[in-house]
Write a protein that holds these residues in place. Structure first.
Motif, PDB file in Angstrom:
ATOM      1  N   PHE A 276       0.826  -1.204   0.000  1.00  8.41           N
ATOM      2  CA  PHE A 276       0.000   0.000   0.000  1.00  8.41           C
ATOM      3  C   PHE A 276       0.865   1.262   0.000  1.00  8.41           C
ATOM      4  N   TRP A 277       2.015   1.200   0.663  1.00  6.04           N
ATOM      5  CA  TRP A 277       2.930   2.342   0.671  1.00  6.04           C
ATOM      6  C   TRP A 277       3.437   2.632  -0.737  1.00  6.04           C
ATOM      7  N   ASN A 278       3.834   1.593  -1.463  1.00  7.22           N
ATOM      8  CA  ASN A 278       4.315   1.792  -2.819  1.00  7.22           C
ATOM      9  C   ASN A 278       3.205   2.258  -3.748  1.00  7.22           C
ATOM     10  N   LEU A 279       2.009   1.741  -3.575  1.00  9.77           N
ATOM     11  CA  LEU A 279       0.888   2.229  -4.385  1.00  9.77           C
ATOM     12  C   LEU A 279       0.620   3.707  -4.117  1.00  9.77           C
ATOM     13  N   SER A 280       0.741   4.127  -2.868  1.00 10.00           N
ATOM     14  CA  SER A 280       0.503   5.536  -2.539  1.00 10.00           C
ATOM     15  C   SER A 280       1.529   6.457  -3.187  1.00 10.00           C
ATOM     16  N   ARG A 281       2.704   5.924  -3.490  1.00 10.39           N
ATOM     17  CA  ARG A 281       3.764   6.723  -4.121  1.00 10.39           C
ATOM     18  C   ARG A 281       3.744   6.601  -5.644  1.00 10.39           C
ATOM     19  N   ASN A 282       2.866   5.755  -6.167  1.00 10.52           N
ATOM     20  CA  ASN A 282       2.780   5.529  -7.604  1.00 10.52           C
ATOM     21  C   ASN A 282       1.315   5.583  -8.034  1.00 10.52           C
ATOM     22  N   PRO A 283       0.754   6.794  -8.097  1.00  5.25           N
ATOM     23  CA  PRO A 283      -0.686   6.925  -8.381  1.00  5.25           C
ATOM     24  C   PRO A 283      -1.109   6.344  -9.728  1.00  5.25           C
ATOM     25  N   GLU A 284      -0.209   6.334 -10.724  1.00  5.13           N
ATOM     26  CA  GLU A 284      -0.585   5.768 -12.018  1.00  5.13           C
ATOM     27  C   GLU A 284      -0.803   4.257 -11.914  1.00  5.13           C
ATOM     28  N   VAL A 285       0.089   3.589 -11.169  1.00  3.89           N
ATOM     29  CA  VAL A 285      -0.089   2.154 -10.949  1.00  3.89           C
ATOM     30  C   VAL A 285      -1.354   1.901 -10.138  1.00  3.89           C
ATOM     31  N   GLN A 286      -1.580   2.744  -9.151  1.00  7.61           N
ATOM     32  CA  GLN A 286      -2.768   2.597  -8.312  1.00  7.61           C
ATOM     33  C   GLN A 286      -4.039   2.721  -9.146  1.00  7.61           C
ATOM     34  N   SER A 287      -4.064   3.705 -10.027  1.00 12.34           N
ATOM     35  CA  SER A 287      -5.239   3.912 -10.868  1.00 12.34           C
ATOM     36  C   SER A 287      -5.457   2.733 -11.816  1.00 12.34           C
ATOM     37  N   SER A 288      -4.381   2.224 -12.408  1.00  6.94           N
ATOM     38  CA  SER A 288      -4.494   1.081 -13.324  1.00  6.94           C
ATOM     39  C   SER A 288      -4.950  -0.166 -12.583  1.00  6.94           C
ATOM     40  N   LEU A 289      -4.453  -0.339 -11.376  1.00  5.84           N
ATOM     41  CA  LEU A 289      -4.841  -1.510 -10.583  1.00  5.84           C
ATOM     42  C   LEU A 289      -6.305  -1.428 -10.197  1.00  5.84           C
ATOM     43  N   ARG A 290      -6.753  -0.247  -9.807  1.00 12.19           N
ATOM     44  CA  ARG A 290      -8.162  -0.098  -9.449  1.00 12.19           C
ATOM     45  C   ARG A 290      -9.058  -0.406 -10.651  1.00 12.19           C
ATOM     46  N   LYS A 291      -8.640   0.028 -11.821  1.00 16.36           N
ATOM     47  CA  LYS A 291      -9.409  -0.257 -13.029  1.00 16.36           C
ATOM     48  C   LYS A 291      -9.463  -1.757 -13.291  1.00 16.36           C
ATOM     49  N   GLU A 292      -8.341  -2.431 -13.114  1.00 14.84           N
ATOM     50  CA  GLU A 292      -8.306  -3.870 -13.334  1.00 14.84           C
ATOM     51  C   GLU A 292      -9.208  -4.593 -12.337  1.00 14.84           C
ATOM     52  N   LEU A 293      -9.157  -4.191 -11.082  1.00 14.29           N
ATOM     53  CA  LEU A 293      -9.963  -4.842 -10.048  1.00 14.29           C
ATOM     54  C   LEU A 293     -11.449  -4.575 -10.249  1.00 14.29           C
ATOM     55  N   SER A 294     -11.786  -3.408 -10.805  1.00 17.07           N
ATOM     56  CA  SER A 294     -13.205  -3.070 -11.014  1.00 17.07           C
ATOM     57  C   SER A 294     -13.840  -3.901 -12.118  1.00 17.07           C
ATOM     58  N   SER A 295     -13.021  -4.609 -12.885  1.00 17.83           N
ATOM     59  CA  SER A 295     -13.555  -5.460 -13.951  1.00 17.83           C
ATOM     60  C   SER A 295     -14.088  -6.788 -13.418  1.00 17.83           C
ATOM     61  N   LEU A 296     -13.827  -7.084 -12.151  1.00 19.88           N
ATOM     62  CA  LEU A 296     -14.256  -8.352 -11.574  1.00 19.88           C
ATOM     63  C   LEU A 296     -15.759  -8.384 -11.351  1.00 19.88           C
ATOM     64  N   SER A 297     -16.296  -9.584 -11.368  1.00 17.41           N
ATOM     65  CA  SER A 297     -17.713  -9.772 -11.106  1.00 17.41           C
ATOM     66  C   SER A 297     -17.891 -10.921 -10.105  1.00 17.41           C
ATOM     67  N   PRO A 298     -18.729 -10.703  -9.070  1.00 17.92           N
ATOM     68  CA  PRO A 298     -19.463  -9.467  -8.778  1.00 17.92           C
ATOM     69  C   PRO A 298     -18.527  -8.382  -8.255  1.00 17.92           C
TER      70      PRO A 298
END
Length: 361
Positions: A209-231
């Motif tokens: 989480f610390w590294n994600l907080s320092r890399n907002p572009e990776v964080q945004s891409s990861l959130r997009k990837e996770l949002s593709s999951l169902s449900p």
């Protein structure tokens, strides 16, 4: 003895693990994070990560109704962490020079402070109590069906059955004194797995989480990837995406692997003793029996020939490399050690890390 219940296929298909994960994330962790967000109060994420890791592993060991519940029980969480870190800060003499320590203890010379023994006693008593609760649960499950928020104490049950010792009549869960050496054997194994499951995953999640907080572009891409999951996962969810679906997400895998590479939770020496037959290691002359040798993940993970710019947290290296490069990286990857004595809980840890990242997204 218990390796089958830590296999990837078993964990991903286990209804017990599914219920544990649903309870940990939907009933406990997400409400805590939502409450903090609504109140605009900070979260001590390192402490919460340890709590999540402990609740996961203790539920799998002892059953959901007997788990630690450190996510919600803040006083007990802090008491345990106080005991635990007192203990871990003073392990050098016990691990490296046990005979010298015992000898000096006889002469009243104590290399380890007395309060370390007190912390160990508190932790051991707590684990023995969880063993008693698990034993009582097994007895009650044999007489009636499990209710909501109850799961079988998977690891405890398997270990007891593997020892082929009949379970005796359950004792008072508050009784901290084992009735037989088998109880001590079981409790000792449970303590080892509790400590390994909490400490390593807690550290990994904090660095992640610390590294994600320092890399907002990776964080945004990861959130997009996770949002593709169902449900989809949100506060009002009643179910979670399948574990196998999480396992197929390339960026999530890369983020976890890169965190384990750069911030291995067990970065130091992992000693072994050479066998009776002389062996050669890494081109060395034959080593005689009884020689202590060791390797460490910290050094292996910083080989610049395998991991260019090794001090840089770069999940893309796991996505953009060729098959040959990935194979070489995996050959040097040692976050869980390797061989017959590698971490038995690596699959459980990876799934728990993936699920925790999903809840934090």
């Amino acid at each position: 003895m218990i390796s089958n219940i830590y296999s990837k296929s078993y964990i991903q298909s286990s209804q017990e693990v599914t219920e544990i994960t649903r309870t940990m994330l939907l009933d406990r962790l997400l409400p805590l994070l939502d409450c903090s967000s609504s109140a605009k109060t900070p979260v001590e994420i390192h402490e919460v990560n340890f709590a999540v890791a402990m609740d996961f592993i203790s539920s799998y060991l002892f059953g959901l109704s007997n788990n630690s519940n450190f996510i919600e029980d803040v006083p007990m969480r802090r008491n345990f962490m106080n005991w635990y870190f007192k203990r871990t800060e003073n392990t050098y003499w016990t691990q490296e020079f046990p005979r010298l320590k015992r000898l000096l203890d006889r002469f009243g010379i104590h290399l380890v402070p007395a309060w370390v023994d007190e912390a160990n006693t508190e932790i051991e008593a707590w684990v023995l109590r969880l063993c008693r609760l698990a034993e009582s649960s097994l007895a009650s499950f044999s007489q009636s069906a499990k209710t909501a928020h109850q799961t079988t104490p998977v690891v405890y049950k398997q270990l007891k059955e593997s020892l082929q010792i009949p379970r005796t009549r359950p004792t008072n869960p508050g009784d901290h004194h084992p009735s037989s050496p088998v109880d001590l054997h079981t409790a000792s194994e449970m303590l080892d797995q509790l400590a390994a499951g909490m400490d390593t995953s807690g550290v990994t999640l904090t660095y992640l989480f610390w590294n994600l907080s320092r890399n907002p572009e990776v964080q945004s891409s990861l959130r997009k990837e996770l949002s593709s999951l169902s449900p989809p996962m949100h506060l009002d969810s009643h179910s979670l995406p399948p574990a196998r679906a999480l396992d197929t997400l390339p960026l999530l895998h890369a983020v976890v692997m890169e965190t384990l590479r750069l911030h291995s939770p067990v970065p130091g020496l992992q000693p072994r003793i050479t066998p009776t037959i002389p062996v050669s290691l890494a081109g060395s002359p034959p080593l005689p029996a009884g020689i202590r040798v060791s390797a460490q993940a910290y050094s292996l993970h910083r080989n610049p020939d395998v991991f260019p710019h090794p001090e840089q947290w770069n999940p893309r290296r796991w996505l953009d490399s060729t098959k040959e490069q990935k194979d070489e990286m995996m050959r040097w990857f040692w976050a869980f050690s390797s061989g017959g004595r590698m971490c038995i809980g690596s699959n459980f840890a990876m799934q728990g890390n993936n699920q925790s990242v999903l809840s934090g997204s």
